[in-house]
Design a protein around this motif. Sequence first.
Motif, PDB file in Angstrom:
ATOM      1  N   PRO A   1      -3.074  12.090   9.405  1.00 45.94           N
ATOM      2  CA  PRO A   1      -1.807  11.475   8.965  1.00 45.94           C
ATOM      3  C   PRO A   1      -1.917  10.731   7.644  1.00 45.94           C
ATOM      4  CG  PRO A   1      -2.191  11.078  11.303  1.00 45.94           C
ATOM      5  CD  PRO A   1      -3.446  11.681  10.762  1.00 45.94           C
ATOM      6  N   ARG A   2      -2.989   9.960   7.426  1.00 41.17           N
ATOM      7  CA  ARG A   2      -3.098   9.228   6.170  1.00 41.17           C
ATOM      8  C   ARG A   2      -3.300  10.187   5.002  1.00 41.17           C
ATOM      9  NH1 ARG A   2      -3.407   4.103   4.270  1.00 41.17           N
ATOM     10  NH2 ARG A   2      -4.538   3.824   2.296  1.00 41.17           N
ATOM     11  N   GLY A   3      -4.061  11.250   5.227  1.00 44.85           N
ATOM     12  CA  GLY A   3      -4.204  12.260   4.184  1.00 44.85           C
ATOM     13  C   GLY A   3      -2.868  12.903   3.845  1.00 44.85           C
ATOM     14  N   ASN A   4      -2.039  13.123   4.873  1.00 44.38           N
ATOM     15  CA  ASN A   4      -0.701  13.675   4.625  1.00 44.38           C
ATOM     16  C   ASN A   4       0.113  12.735   3.754  1.00 44.38           C
ATOM     17  OD1 ASN A   4      -1.455  15.718   6.339  1.00 44.38           O
ATOM     18  ND2 ASN A   4      -0.085  15.147   8.005  1.00 44.38           N
TER      19      ASN A   4
ATOM     20  N   SER B   1       6.968   6.096   6.602  1.00 48.48           N
ATOM     21  CA  SER B   1       8.249   6.739   6.359  1.00 48.48           C
ATOM     22  C   SER B   1       8.301   8.177   6.863  1.00 48.48           C
ATOM     23  CB  SER B   1       8.552   6.716   4.858  1.00 48.48           C
ATOM     24  OG  SER B   1       9.706   7.465   4.559  1.00 48.48           O
ATOM     25  N   SER B   2       7.226   8.933   6.675  1.00 46.40           N
ATOM     26  CA  SER B   2       7.376  10.394   6.773  1.00 46.40           C
ATOM     27  C   SER B   2       6.307  11.132   7.558  1.00 46.40           C
ATOM     28  CB  SER B   2       7.426  10.987   5.352  1.00 46.40           C
ATOM     29  OG  SER B   2       8.478  10.412   4.603  1.00 46.40           O
ATOM     30  N   THR B   3       5.342  10.434   8.175  1.00 52.69           N
ATOM     31  CA  THR B   3       4.284  11.154   8.884  1.00 52.69           C
ATOM     32  C   THR B   3       4.845  12.061   9.964  1.00 52.69           C
ATOM     33  OG1 THR B   3       2.536   9.551   8.450  1.00 52.69           O
ATOM     34  CG2 THR B   3       2.303  10.890  10.425  1.00 52.69           C
ATOM     35  N   GLY B   4       5.858  11.590  10.693  1.00 54.40           N
ATOM     36  CA  GLY B   4       6.419  12.417  11.757  1.00 54.40           C
ATOM     37  C   GLY B   4       6.919  13.753  11.264  1.00 54.40           C
ATOM     38  N   HIS B   5       7.538  13.775  10.089  1.00 55.74           N
ATOM     39  CA  HIS B   5       8.030  15.041   9.547  1.00 55.74           C
ATOM     40  C   HIS B   5       6.882  15.966   9.163  1.00 55.74           C
ATOM     41  CE1 HIS B   5      11.649  12.524   9.078  1.00 55.74           C
ATOM     42  NE2 HIS B   5      12.294  13.645   9.233  1.00 55.74           N
TER      43      HIS B   5
ATOM     44  N   ASP C   1       0.869  -1.174   0.000  1.00 55.14           N
ATOM     45  CA  ASP C   1       0.000   0.000   0.000  1.00 55.14           C
ATOM     46  C   ASP C   1       0.909   1.227   0.000  1.00 55.14           C
ATOM     47  OD1 ASP C   1      -1.621   2.158   0.530  1.00 55.14           O
ATOM     48  OD2 ASP C   1      -2.630   1.255   2.251  1.00 55.14           O
ATOM     49  N   PRO C   2       1.006   1.957  -1.103  1.00 51.37           N
ATOM     50  CA  PRO C   2       1.942   3.083  -1.159  1.00 51.37           C
ATOM     51  C   PRO C   2       1.634   4.177  -0.141  1.00 51.37           C
ATOM     52  CG  PRO C   2       0.495   3.079  -3.072  1.00 51.37           C
ATOM     53  CD  PRO C   2       0.289   1.774  -2.373  1.00 51.37           C
ATOM     54  N   VAL C   3       0.347   4.396   0.145  1.00 46.63           N
ATOM     55  CA  VAL C   3       0.001   5.421   1.131  1.00 46.63           C
ATOM     56  C   VAL C   3       0.496   5.000   2.515  1.00 46.63           C
ATOM     57  CG1 VAL C   3      -1.898   6.645   2.249  1.00 46.63           C
ATOM     58  CG2 VAL C   3      -1.978   6.223  -0.207  1.00 46.63           C
ATOM     59  N   GLU C   4       0.343   3.721   2.826  1.00 51.71           N
ATOM     60  CA  GLU C   4       0.836   3.229   4.116  1.00 51.71           C
ATOM     61  C   GLU C   4       2.347   3.403   4.218  1.00 51.71           C
ATOM     62  OE1 GLU C   4       0.652  -0.806   6.897  1.00 51.71           O
ATOM     63  OE2 GLU C   4       0.513  -0.975   4.719  1.00 51.71           O
ATOM     64  N   LEU C   5       3.078   3.060   3.165  1.00 48.95           N
ATOM     65  CA  LEU C   5       4.530   3.190   3.197  1.00 48.95           C
ATOM     66  C   LEU C   5       4.964   4.649   3.317  1.00 48.95           C
ATOM     67  CD1 LEU C   5       5.533   0.535   0.516  1.00 48.95           C
ATOM     68  CD2 LEU C   5       5.894   0.398   2.984  1.00 48.95           C
ATOM     69  N   ALA C   6       4.291   5.528   2.610  1.00 42.12           N
ATOM     70  CA  ALA C   6       4.602   6.955   2.722  1.00 42.12           C
ATOM     71  C   ALA C   6       4.344   7.450   4.141  1.00 42.12           C
ATOM     72  CB  ALA C   6       3.787   7.758   1.719  1.00 42.12           C
ATOM     73  N   GLY C   7       3.260   6.956   4.745  1.00 44.49           N
ATOM     74  CA  GLY C   7       2.936   7.370   6.101  1.00 44.49           C
ATOM     75  C   GLY C   7       3.935   6.865   7.115  1.00 44.49           C
TER      76      GLY C   7
END
Length: 320
Positions: A255-258, A229-233, A221-227
């Motif tokens: 966060p998922r929208g981000n 990886s980078s939600t904290g930033h 799930d690309p959105v999950e991987l992006a989250g």
Amino acid sequence: MTTYSLLAPRVPYRPEQLLPYAALTQWSDAYRIWQGQALLNDPFQDFTYAAACGFRVPTGTGVTLMPLRHPHQAAIQAHSLAVASGHPVVAGFGPGAASFQASLLGAPYRSQLGAVREYVTVLRGLLEKGEVDHVGEYFTCRAELAPVPRPPVEIGLGVLRPRMARLAGEIADVAITWLTPAAYVREVVVPALRAGAEAAGRPMPRVVVMVPLALAAPDRDPVELAGVSSTGHTMLPHYADMLRRSGIETSTQDPRGNAGALLSGGAFLYGDKAELAARLQEFADAGADEIVLNVTGVHLKYGERASLTELEALLSAVAR
């Protein structure tokens, strides 16, 4: 020619956990291994440990946070790593979030740019001239660092927004970006770096971009991987402001929208090897001298074997 490097995608709470990534750097076409800031380990010590284990490769810190160490200590650590590894070091620094500064210093720096300028002044005096006599608002240092033969140490600055980019153009050897889309590097970061360098009458710093990415696969799930990886930033004000300037809207409540916004805005890359190679070339075309492959999302979701396999595949895709 643009070089490709890798970011160690984990925070090693034991230094031997870094060794597989140091080994991959030594045995592959990767140019350098990088670590970001962590509060469980010290990257200078980790890289020195790797060198002592026989993995002597170019290294970079991208970026170490200034409140954690006086610039005199930072200069000693960067110098020591260059001596121990026998390879060039990029010693990258940044002021960090205002909340982090307050938690360690009691209050944020009154001027972020002023504090950074003083920090680099002390570093450069010690690393290049062997001495410094600086009394400033943020840092005071009257000290010497005995000159001994060693590989070069480049002073890097974390760069997200135009004013810091212009300052980096004036005083840094390397500008290090994180989570910045290729278009933003081309249209905002590089012009500001060039303007600062021209104003100071010096060459423009090298541009290093840290690019979070993942290879496409049916079970991912690309959105999950992006989250992952980078939600904290995306929750930090200075990152949110940079992303907004690049056309990516984020929210502390979604966060998922981000994560989805990072994907659609080109701040997190996802695709097959050919697609990712093409997307990475966009960063090279935008002015990046060194592209750092960041597979933190893959590592956190699938583990070390997956992240090492991912890095090998990506390095083979961009090898020239």
